[in-house]
Write a protein that holds these residues in place. Structure first.
Motif, PDB file in Angstrom:
ATOM      1  N   LYS A 134     -27.722 -28.198 101.972  1.00  0.00           N
ATOM      2  CA  LYS A 134     -29.178 -28.161 102.041  1.00  0.00           C
ATOM      3  C   LYS A 134     -29.806 -27.064 101.182  1.00  0.00           C
ATOM      4  O   LYS A 134     -31.035 -26.912 101.177  1.00  0.00           O
ATOM      5  CB  LYS A 134     -29.624 -27.991 103.500  1.00  0.00           C
ATOM      6  N   VAL A 135     -28.997 -26.300 100.475  1.00  0.00           N
ATOM      7  CA  VAL A 135     -29.500 -25.208  99.630  1.00  0.00           C
ATOM      8  C   VAL A 135     -29.479 -25.660  98.178  1.00  0.00           C
ATOM      9  O   VAL A 135     -28.430 -26.080  97.673  1.00  0.00           O
ATOM     10  CB  VAL A 135     -28.654 -23.930  99.807  1.00  0.00           C
ATOM     11  N   SER A 136     -30.617 -25.588  97.500  1.00  0.00           N
ATOM     12  CA  SER A 136     -30.695 -26.008  96.098  1.00  0.00           C
ATOM     13  C   SER A 136     -30.059 -24.958  95.187  1.00  0.00           C
ATOM     14  O   SER A 136     -29.908 -23.787  95.567  1.00  0.00           O
ATOM     15  CB  SER A 136     -32.150 -26.224  95.691  1.00  0.00           C
ATOM     16  N   LEU A 137     -29.698 -25.383  93.977  1.00  0.00           N
ATOM     17  CA  LEU A 137     -29.139 -24.445  92.998  1.00  0.00           C
ATOM     18  C   LEU A 137     -30.152 -23.352  92.666  1.00  0.00           C
ATOM     19  O   LEU A 137     -29.775 -22.190  92.440  1.00  0.00           O
ATOM     20  CB  LEU A 137     -28.734 -25.186  91.724  1.00  0.00           C
ATOM     21  N   ALA A 183     -35.210  -9.003 108.162  1.00  0.00           N
ATOM     22  CA  ALA A 183     -35.612  -8.175 109.305  1.00  0.00           C
ATOM     23  C   ALA A 183     -36.445  -8.972 110.298  1.00  0.00           C
ATOM     24  O   ALA A 183     -36.245  -8.884 111.517  1.00  0.00           O
ATOM     25  CB  ALA A 183     -36.392  -6.959 108.809  1.00  0.00           C
ATOM     26  N   THR A 184     -37.381  -9.773 109.783  1.00  0.00           N
ATOM     27  CA  THR A 184     -38.297 -10.518 110.642  1.00  0.00           C
ATOM     28  C   THR A 184     -37.639 -11.734 111.282  1.00  0.00           C
ATOM     29  O   THR A 184     -37.725 -11.938 112.507  1.00  0.00           O
ATOM     30  CB  THR A 184     -39.533 -10.972 109.829  1.00  0.00           C
ATOM     31  N   ASN A 185     -36.976 -12.544 110.463  1.00  0.00           N
ATOM     32  CA  ASN A 185     -36.515 -13.855 110.930  1.00  0.00           C
ATOM     33  C   ASN A 185     -35.087 -13.878 111.454  1.00  0.00           C
ATOM     34  O   ASN A 185     -34.726 -14.800 112.192  1.00  0.00           O
ATOM     35  CB  ASN A 185     -36.661 -14.869 109.792  1.00  0.00           C
ATOM     36  N   ILE A 186     -34.278 -12.903 111.092  1.00  0.00           N
ATOM     37  CA  ILE A 186     -32.902 -12.847 111.589  1.00  0.00           C
ATOM     38  C   ILE A 186     -32.739 -11.780 112.669  1.00  0.00           C
ATOM     39  O   ILE A 186     -32.141 -12.024 113.716  1.00  0.00           O
ATOM     40  CB  ILE A 186     -31.905 -12.576 110.433  1.00  0.00           C
ATOM     41  N   LEU A 303     -22.613 -12.402 101.808  1.00  0.00           N
ATOM     42  CA  LEU A 303     -22.995 -13.561 100.999  1.00  0.00           C
ATOM     43  C   LEU A 303     -22.901 -14.852 101.807  1.00  0.00           C
ATOM     44  O   LEU A 303     -23.787 -15.712 101.731  1.00  0.00           O
ATOM     45  CB  LEU A 303     -22.110 -13.648  99.763  1.00  0.00           C
ATOM     46  N   SER A 304     -21.840 -14.981 102.562  1.00  0.00           N
ATOM     47  CA  SER A 304     -21.691 -16.173 103.406  1.00  0.00           C
ATOM     48  C   SER A 304     -22.826 -16.270 104.418  1.00  0.00           C
ATOM     49  O   SER A 304     -23.344 -17.359 104.693  1.00  0.00           O
ATOM     50  CB  SER A 304     -20.343 -16.141 104.126  1.00  0.00           C
ATOM     51  N   SER A 305     -23.241 -15.108 104.953  1.00  0.00           N
ATOM     52  CA  SER A 305     -24.352 -15.092 105.911  1.00  0.00           C
ATOM     53  C   SER A 305     -25.642 -15.529 105.247  1.00  0.00           C
ATOM     54  O   SER A 305     -26.413 -16.321 105.819  1.00  0.00           O
ATOM     55  CB  SER A 305     -24.525 -13.682 106.501  1.00  0.00           C
ATOM     56  N   ALA A 306     -25.898 -15.027 104.034  1.00  0.00           N
ATOM     57  CA  ALA A 306     -27.117 -15.402 103.313  1.00  0.00           C
ATOM     58  C   ALA A 306     -27.163 -16.910 103.079  1.00  0.00           C
ATOM     59  O   ALA A 306     -28.208 -17.554 103.287  1.00  0.00           O
ATOM     60  CB  ALA A 306     -27.191 -14.650 101.990  1.00  0.00           C
ATOM     61  N   LEU A 307     -26.049 -17.483 102.650  1.00  0.00           N
ATOM     62  CA  LEU A 307     -25.995 -18.927 102.415  1.00  0.00           C
ATOM     63  C   LEU A 307     -26.185 -19.711 103.710  1.00  0.00           C
ATOM     64  O   LEU A 307     -26.897 -20.727 103.739  1.00  0.00           O
ATOM     65  CB  LEU A 307     -24.664 -19.290 101.762  1.00  0.00           C
ATOM     66  N   GLN A 308     -25.567 -19.231 104.783  1.00  0.00           N
ATOM     67  CA  GLN A 308     -25.693 -19.918 106.071  1.00  0.00           C
ATOM     68  C   GLN A 308     -27.126 -19.846 106.593  1.00  0.00           C
ATOM     69  O   GLN A 308     -27.679 -20.847 107.064  1.00  0.00           O
ATOM     70  CB  GLN A 308     -24.745 -19.295 107.090  1.00  0.00           C
ATOM     71  N   TYR A 309     -27.747 -18.650 106.517  1.00  0.00           N
ATOM     72  CA  TYR A 309     -29.131 -18.509 106.985  1.00  0.00           C
ATOM     73  C   TYR A 309     -30.057 -19.439 106.201  1.00  0.00           C
ATOM     74  O   TYR A 309     -30.980 -20.040 106.766  1.00  0.00           O
ATOM     75  CB  TYR A 309     -29.614 -17.069 106.807  1.00  0.00           C
ATOM     76  N   CYS A 310     -29.818 -19.554 104.896  1.00  0.00           N
ATOM     77  CA  CYS A 310     -30.650 -20.425 104.061  1.00  0.00           C
ATOM     78  C   CYS A 310     -30.418 -21.894 104.415  1.00  0.00           C
ATOM     79  O   CYS A 310     -31.363 -22.684 104.484  1.00  0.00           O
ATOM     80  CB  CYS A 310     -30.351 -20.162 102.585  1.00  0.00           C
ATOM     81  N   GLU A 312     -29.625 -23.042 107.257  1.00  0.00           N
ATOM     82  CA  GLU A 312     -30.238 -23.280 108.564  1.00  0.00           C
ATOM     83  C   GLU A 312     -31.767 -23.200 108.530  1.00  0.00           C
ATOM     84  O   GLU A 312     -32.416 -23.458 109.549  1.00  0.00           O
ATOM     85  CB  GLU A 312     -29.705 -22.260 109.572  1.00  0.00           C
ATOM     86  N   GLY A 313     -32.315 -22.821 107.370  1.00  0.00           N
ATOM     87  CA  GLY A 313     -33.762 -22.711 107.236  1.00  0.00           C
ATOM     88  C   GLY A 313     -34.347 -21.472 107.858  1.00  0.00           C
ATOM     89  O   GLY A 313     -35.576 -21.376 108.050  1.00  0.00           O
TER      90      GLY A 313
END
Length: 349
Positions: A134-137, A183-186, A303-310, A312-313
């Motif tokens: 679900k994450v675009s290039l 900080a806000t959303n996670i 990095l894996s967390s950043a990709l996962q958070y993205c 998941e929206g």
């Protein structure tokens, strides 16, 4: 039959040779002389080594570190000529014989250190991460440095807790907006965004900050004090340095934590140690890229967390501007003149 077989073998050998440097040239931005504009040149590809992967680069992030490297002012020096670009997104073209984690056609982000501002990049397979569906290039290229740094600063270094107040400087930049997002959303923290213009403060508020301060208008400490009272903020993520750093340091609460991420203002301040003592304050630095060599599992997890958070929206990177490869010098100027907000990308397609 033998003659036909010989022709087939010759053709296969020629194709392989062409791939290994006799054809299929690609364009790259080259730093041929320090402190001079980059040039766009055709480059011949080289063979991939067993542990390497050839990637068709779609987007490359532009970081201030790239500009410093092209001036000869970055911590890591590169031999001339070199291609800058420390983060990219793209699709796998070819893998070495020892590579099993990715395959041809996979969408990936890469952290080569340098070399990303080119239509192709050869990179060690350990420095690639697969992009979720679900994450675009385009989005993916904006994640590695900015969000990797933000996650590391807030979670690993400052140990930010839900409900705490975070002050972030240079808040409208790529990393500043990433800090606000995480900080806000996670972490469910409150954010005060500090920036150098009303427009940048407004953007930071739109991206999730609860309040903002334009530090070009007066004392940052006094403005923060009006927002939070005498107690102060729990965490500061500073990317400016100089007087802004010192004012942010004085804005901290008892047992507050300040993380030094950069010196965009150009001045490195000296820490008044008495302030650390009086409030039991912790001052710490973050050179995110060093964790790749010192503690790779933790680095990779950011990095894996950043990709996962993205995926998941839960986070959404803000891309302020996209330049073409041939506009790379305009892109550098856009960043150095502080016109940029959010992430600036190069499009290689």
């Amino acid at each position: 039959m033998a003659a036909a077989w010989g022709r087939c073998v010759s053709w296969a050998w020629l194709c392989r040779t062409a791939w290994q440097g006799c054809g299929r040239n690609y364009r790259a931005a080259l730093c041929t002389e320090l402190k001079r504009p980059l040039v766009i040149e055709e480059v011949s590809p080289r063979p991939v080594q067993p542990h390497e992967v050839r990637v068709n680069v779609h987007f490359c992030g532009i970081n201030f570190a790239d500009i410093l490297a092209c001036r000869g002012q970055y911590q890591e020096r590169h031999q001339l000529p070199f291609t800058p670009g420390m983060e990219f997104s793209g699709m796998v073209l070819e893998t070495g014989t020892d590579v099993s984690m990715v395959k041809e056609g996979d969408r990936v982000i890469g952290l080569p250190g340098f070399g990303g501002m080119a239509e192709e990049c050869i990179i060690d397979h350990k420095n690639l991460w697969q992009i979720p569906e679900k994450v675009s290039l385009r989005e993916a290229a904006a994640l590695p440095v900015s969000y990797g740094t933000a996650i590391f600063a807030l979670e690993h270094r400052a140990c930010t807790q839900p409900g705490e107040t975070v002050l972030v400087t240079a808040a409208a930049g790529a990393t500043g907006l990433a800090v606000i997002d995480v900080a806000t959303n996670i972490l469910q923290a409150k954010v005060i965004a500090a920036a150098g213009s009303d427009e940048k403060c407004q953007l930071a508020m739109q991206r999730g900050a609860q309040s903002s301060v334009n530090y070009s208008r007066g004392s940052l400490k006094e403005a923060v004090g009006k927002l939070v009272g005498t107690g102060g903020v729990n965490v500061v993520i500073d990317m400016v340095g100089g007087d802004v750093f010192l004012e942010a340091l004085r804005s901290l609460a008892y047992e507050g934590r300040i993380v030094v991420v950069g010196f965009a203002g150009g001045t490195i301040a000296s820490v008044p140690a008495n302030l650390l003592l009086l409030k039991n304050i912790t001052a710490m630095g973050l050179y995110w890229g060093r964790y790749r060599h010192q503690n790779f599992p933790v680095f990779s997890r950011s990095l894996s967390s950043a990709l996962q958070y993205c995926q998941e929206g839960r986070i959404q990177p803000h891309i302020g501007e996209v330049f073409k490869l041939e506009e790379v010098n305009d892109a550098f100027l856009h960043v150095t003149q502080r016109k940029s907000t959010g992430k600036v990308l190069l499009s290689l397609k």
